[in-house]
Each structure stands twice: as C-alpha cells, then as structure tokens.
Design a protein around this motif. Sequence first.
Motif, PDB file in Angstrom:
ATOM      1  N   ASN A 108       1.195  -1.336   0.058  1.00 45.17           N
ATOM      2  CA  ASN A 108       0.002  -0.043   0.117  1.00 45.17           C
ATOM      3  C   ASN A 108       0.863   1.248  -0.055  1.00 45.17           C
ATOM      4  O   ASN A 108       1.892   1.590  -0.042  1.00 45.17           O
ATOM      5  CB  ASN A 108      -0.962   0.285   1.170  1.00 45.17           C
TER       6      ASN A 108
ATOM      7  N   TYR B 237       3.076  -0.349   4.706  1.00 42.88           N
ATOM      8  CA  TYR B 237       2.688  -1.703   6.079  1.00 42.88           C
ATOM      9  C   TYR B 237       1.749  -1.325   6.055  1.00 42.88           C
ATOM     10  O   TYR B 237       0.694  -0.207   6.000  1.00 42.88           O
ATOM     11  CB  TYR B 237       4.106  -0.803   6.884  1.00 42.88           C
ATOM     12  N   ARG B 238       1.090  -2.210   7.256  1.00 43.92           N
ATOM     13  CA  ARG B 238      -0.105  -1.840   8.207  1.00 43.92           C
ATOM     14  C   ARG B 238       0.002  -2.483   9.389  1.00 43.92           C
ATOM     15  O   ARG B 238       1.085  -3.019   9.484  1.00 43.92           O
ATOM     16  CB  ARG B 238      -1.482  -3.105   7.404  1.00 43.92           C
TER      17      ARG B 238
ATOM     18  N   THR C  85      -1.238  -4.183  12.299  1.00 44.70           N
ATOM     19  CA  THR C  85      -1.627  -5.244  12.795  1.00 44.70           C
ATOM     20  C   THR C  85      -2.539  -5.587  14.007  1.00 44.70           C
ATOM     21  O   THR C  85      -3.985  -6.298  14.264  1.00 44.70           O
ATOM     22  CB  THR C  85      -2.088  -6.699  12.102  1.00 44.70           C
TER      23      THR C  85
END
Length: 335
Positions: A101, A105-106, A108
């Motif tokens: 994205n 990163y995301r 979590t």
Amino acid sequence: MIRRIQVSNFRSLGEDVSIELGPLTVLVGVNASGKSNVADVLQFVADSLRDGLEVAVARRHGFAGIARSEGGRLHDVSIRIEMEGGDGYAAREFALTSADNELGYRATHWQEDGHLRPTDKFEKIAIYKIFPNRLREAQRPDFTHPMREHGENWASVFRRLPRETTGLELLAALGRITGDIDDYRVSSVGGYLIPEFRHTSPDGTSSWRGAVQESDGTLRVAGILTALLQEPPLTLIGIEEPEQTIHPGALGILLDYIREASQRGQVLLTTHSSDLLDLLNIDEIRVVEREGGTTTVSAVEESQRILVEKRLASPSEIVFSDGRLHGQSKKAAHG
C-alpha cells in the motif's frame, strides 16, 4: 516505571527479545552490536504516541528502515512495553507488517491493557545523542519539551532549570568535575541565548566564558545534566555513550548524578567504555550481542556474575578477556 520491553524484528533486533529495566539500565556491547537500536525502540514508541505512527515510521525512512531484513524479506515488527506503578499495571503493544500500500506497511495490532493509562508516560521518553559542537551554536529561544535529541534547544532548557533546586545540582556537578566553575547564567544577545559559566581561580580571580569557549567535556557534561534534570521530569531518559569526550576520572562523578537522576525518572545508558563498566553494579548491565546480523539482549551470565560479585574479576576484565561480556542463553534468560 517501565519494567519490560518485548520486541521482535525492530531493526537488527531478533525474535522475542525481552529486556528488563530498572531505575538505571546500561546496555553494554561493542560497536555496531545494536545498542542504539534497543534505545530507539523506546523513542519510536514515544514518537508514535506524540506525533502519530506514520510520522514515527517516516522519520526512520519507512517500514524498510525499521524492519529486520533476512534474505530480502522484511519481518513483521512487534513491540510491547509493560509498566508498573503505585496504581497498578499497564502495557501498550502493537505490531506492523509489510503491505503493498502507500505506506508500505499496516498496523495489525494495537492494544492498551491494565488499569493505568500509560499513554502520557510513554510519551515522556527521550533518547539523547548530545554533541558539544551543537551546544556551542548560538540558539534561538525554543520552548519545546522535552529537550531535543542533540541539544538543539539546550540553552532554552538550561535557562528554565529552577535555580534553587536542579540548577544548583547542575552547578555542583560542574564544579566538582572542572574544579573552578562556581556560577552560570544564560544571556540574551541579538535574539540568541548564550549560556555562560563563571570560572574562579584559587587566587579569587573570576571570569565568565561563553559556551563557545568551553571544552568538549565541560559542555557535554552540562548538556547531559540538563537533559537529566529538565522540568517536568521524564518517564525515561536515554543517554548514548555518556563517556564520549569526558575524562575517565570524571565518569564516577557523572555517574553519581546519573544515579540521583534515576530516582526522578528511569535512565538508560549505552556504552562500550571499560572505565564506565567498572563503576556499575552487575545487575544494571544488559549485554547486547550481534551475531549473523541479529541482535540479542540479556542479563550477565550467572558464572560471570558470581565472579564479579565475589570481586574475583571486574566487568571490564571479563569483557576484554575474550573480547566480549557473555549474556545468559536465550533459554536461561526466559526460563
């Protein structure tokens, strides 16, 4: 008080690294072992709470700048910080994973546990790398709190120290270390703040010197002490390699004041100095080692602890007998 850090894959740190913290904790290891990465875990958490997670990651050049890489793959990063106080227990933890994205990163997992509300305490963490030349520069008034990482607003923080309390503590320390400083002031010249120190010789002759005229050691001690004594106190202050530019004979005096400051808020030091190492209590030492590009952190190996406690060897003798201080095995450290 922050009791424990548990971290996986932050920069060079490996899987499930657990670090117990006391009032004073000293990370000992050779150059490039990963001491600064351990300290930056705490700064990263503080930055993410003060300025937001995106900003904290961006300051470290994105997810690739904080995640341990192995075989071209970025590992998931997780951090948990546990705190205990008179009101109970609290922990904050989160995990980040690589993602395709815009951010790369995301998040979590993000959780806060316990009865305490620790967010404001975790925000009050600062890690310092103080350089004398930065302190010599003329500085504009800057009311940022806490003091900036390299002492960019040292003059402003120094000027705000309460004169009759922490200001006198700082002055006493400088007097003991230099032997002739007996007063200080911060002057305003052309919109800049100029810290000055009064030097008095044995014959009673006095002269004021600006920061630009002071030695590296004097300025670095002044900067470190200002960080430790700044108001309001911080939850934890980290000082990277406090021994730099300071005469070995003055380290004991500086450590005395660091210990006093650790009663106001926790202190974390990084070092590879044998002179400083021999002044420490063995329980204050955490061994930082790096093998195959991965950093581990542990308490001192029990057999070596016994040697030091029985005064059969000093910490530095153990370090330099084979080039390193041995930590407990991972099984022993967690079992």
